[in-house]
Scaffold this active site. Sequence first.
Site, PDB file in Angstrom:
ATOM      1  N   ASN A 166       0.847  -1.192   0.000  1.00 51.84           N
ATOM      2  CA  ASN A 166       0.000   0.000   0.000  1.00 51.84           C
ATOM      3  C   ASN A 166       0.883   1.243   0.000  1.00 51.84           C
ATOM      4  O   ASN A 166       1.900   1.287   0.699  1.00 51.84           O
ATOM      5  CB  ASN A 166      -0.899  -0.010   1.237  1.00 51.84           C
ATOM      6  CG  ASN A 166      -1.855  -1.191   1.232  1.00 51.84           C
ATOM      7  OD1 ASN A 166      -2.425  -1.531   0.197  1.00 51.84           O
ATOM      8  ND2 ASN A 166      -2.018  -1.841   2.374  1.00 51.84           N
ATOM      9  N   GLY A 169      -4.509   2.705   2.141  1.00 45.76           N
ATOM     10  CA  GLY A 169      -4.559   2.038   3.441  1.00 45.76           C
ATOM     11  C   GLY A 169      -3.207   1.911   4.118  1.00 45.76           C
ATOM     12  O   GLY A 169      -3.086   1.223   5.133  1.00 45.76           O
ATOM     13  N   GLN A 170      -2.165   2.557   3.577  1.00 47.21           N
ATOM     14  CA  GLN A 170      -0.855   2.460   4.238  1.00 47.21           C
ATOM     15  C   GLN A 170      -0.939   3.069   5.635  1.00 47.21           C
ATOM     16  O   GLN A 170      -1.392   4.209   5.799  1.00 47.21           O
ATOM     17  CB  GLN A 170       0.235   3.182   3.427  1.00 47.21           C
ATOM     18  CG  GLN A 170       1.616   3.017   4.051  1.00 47.21           C
ATOM     19  CD  GLN A 170       2.755   3.552   3.185  1.00 47.21           C
ATOM     20  OE1 GLN A 170       2.531   4.133   2.118  1.00 47.21           O
ATOM     21  NE2 GLN A 170       3.983   3.352   3.659  1.00 47.21           N
ATOM     22  N   HIS A 201       6.649  -1.811   3.034  1.00 50.47           N
ATOM     23  CA  HIS A 201       6.470  -3.226   3.380  1.00 50.47           C
ATOM     24  C   HIS A 201       5.566  -3.871   2.343  1.00 50.47           C
ATOM     25  O   HIS A 201       4.611  -3.265   1.864  1.00 50.47           O
ATOM     26  CB  HIS A 201       5.887  -3.388   4.782  1.00 50.47           C
ATOM     27  CG  HIS A 201       4.676  -2.546   5.042  1.00 50.47           C
ATOM     28  ND1 HIS A 201       4.756  -1.197   5.315  1.00 50.47           N
ATOM     29  CD2 HIS A 201       3.363  -2.846   5.046  1.00 50.47           C
ATOM     30  CE1 HIS A 201       3.546  -0.710   5.485  1.00 50.47           C
ATOM     31  NE2 HIS A 201       2.669  -1.685   5.314  1.00 50.47           N
ATOM     32  N   HIS A 246       3.077  -7.056   1.899  1.00 52.14           N
ATOM     33  CA  HIS A 246       2.335  -8.126   2.569  1.00 52.14           C
ATOM     34  C   HIS A 246       2.397  -9.364   1.680  1.00 52.14           C
ATOM     35  O   HIS A 246       2.070  -9.282   0.488  1.00 52.14           O
ATOM     36  CB  HIS A 246       0.854  -7.752   2.717  1.00 52.14           C
ATOM     37  CG  HIS A 246       0.577  -6.519   3.516  1.00 52.14           C
ATOM     38  ND1 HIS A 246       0.044  -6.560   4.793  1.00 52.14           N
ATOM     39  CD2 HIS A 246       0.725  -5.198   3.223  1.00 52.14           C
ATOM     40  CE1 HIS A 246      -0.129  -5.325   5.240  1.00 52.14           C
ATOM     41  NE2 HIS A 246       0.282  -4.480   4.310  1.00 52.14           N
TER      42      HIS A 246
HETATM   43  P1  5GP Z   1      -0.331  -1.218   5.966  1.00 50.55           P
HETATM   44  O1  5GP Z   1      -1.710  -0.937   6.499  1.00 50.55           O
HETATM   45  O2  5GP Z   1       0.610  -0.056   6.233  1.00 50.55           O
HETATM   46  O3  5GP Z   1      -0.285  -1.704   4.554  1.00 50.55           O
HETATM   47  O4  5GP Z   1       0.201  -2.447   6.816  1.00 50.55           O
HETATM   48  C1  5GP Z   1       0.784  -2.327   8.066  1.00 50.55           C
HETATM   49  C2  5GP Z   1       0.736  -3.690   8.701  1.00 50.55           C
HETATM   50  O5  5GP Z   1       1.646  -3.706   9.772  1.00 50.55           O
HETATM   51  C3  5GP Z   1      -0.627  -4.059   9.272  1.00 50.55           C
HETATM   52  O6  5GP Z   1      -1.108  -5.234   8.639  1.00 50.55           O
HETATM   53  C4  5GP Z   1      -0.363  -4.254  10.763  1.00 50.55           C
HETATM   54  O7  5GP Z   1      -1.079  -5.333  11.285  1.00 50.55           O
HETATM   55  C5  5GP Z   1       1.130  -4.484  10.811  1.00 50.55           C
HETATM   56  N1  5GP Z   1       1.788  -4.017  12.013  1.00 50.55           N
HETATM   57  C6  5GP Z   1       1.669  -2.766  12.568  1.00 50.55           C
HETATM   58  N2  5GP Z   1       2.464  -2.680  13.645  1.00 50.55           N
HETATM   59  C7  5GP Z   1       3.083  -3.884  13.772  1.00 50.55           C
HETATM   60  C8  5GP Z   1       4.026  -4.392  14.707  1.00 50.55           C
HETATM   61  O8  5GP Z   1       4.471  -3.727  15.641  1.00 50.55           O
HETATM   62  N3  5GP Z   1       4.449  -5.667  14.521  1.00 50.55           N
HETATM   63  C9  5GP Z   1       3.995  -6.449  13.489  1.00 50.55           C
HETATM   64  N4  5GP Z   1       4.477  -7.696  13.403  1.00 50.55           N
HETATM   65  N5  5GP Z   1       3.108  -5.987  12.583  1.00 50.55           N
HETATM   66  C10 5GP Z   1       2.657  -4.722  12.732  1.00 50.55           C
END
Ligand code: 5GP
Length: 114
Positions: free
Chosen positions: A87, A93-94, A100, A102
Amino acid sequence: MNDCIFCKIVEKKIPARIVYEDELVLAFEDLNAQAPVHALIIPKKHIATLLDARDEDLHLFGHIVKVANTIARDRGIAERGYRLVANCNAESGQSVYHIHFHILGGRHMQWPPG
Ligand code: 5GP
Ligand code: ZN
């Protein structure tokens, strides 16, 4: 970066369930898994968003695909199929501003995504 949670995971200052590590990238289980397999693959270098990737960073992205394949084979989702998604910025949704990817698998995925 000082206040970046994923940099802190890279530096082992906060715990994570690491599934893969080399000199360029780290992969660890997502804290809030959305599928039987859900890990995050990150460059160790702090880059906030895909839009911030520079020419000298581009090798990281091919490497991330290779690591995703390794994880998918290790976890038995390579042949069944997996999703690799990143994202970029708020509307996508980032929520964490350190690039990162997924890797998700182990269940049937819907399209379009929500
Ligand atoms: P985004 O929404 O930015 O694409 O994804 C961020 C992801 O990071 C989310 O799926 C969330 O669950 C994960 N996440 C956020 N903080 C942490 C953390 O401290 N440890 C781990 N293992 N995952 C995290
Ligand atoms: Zn960071």
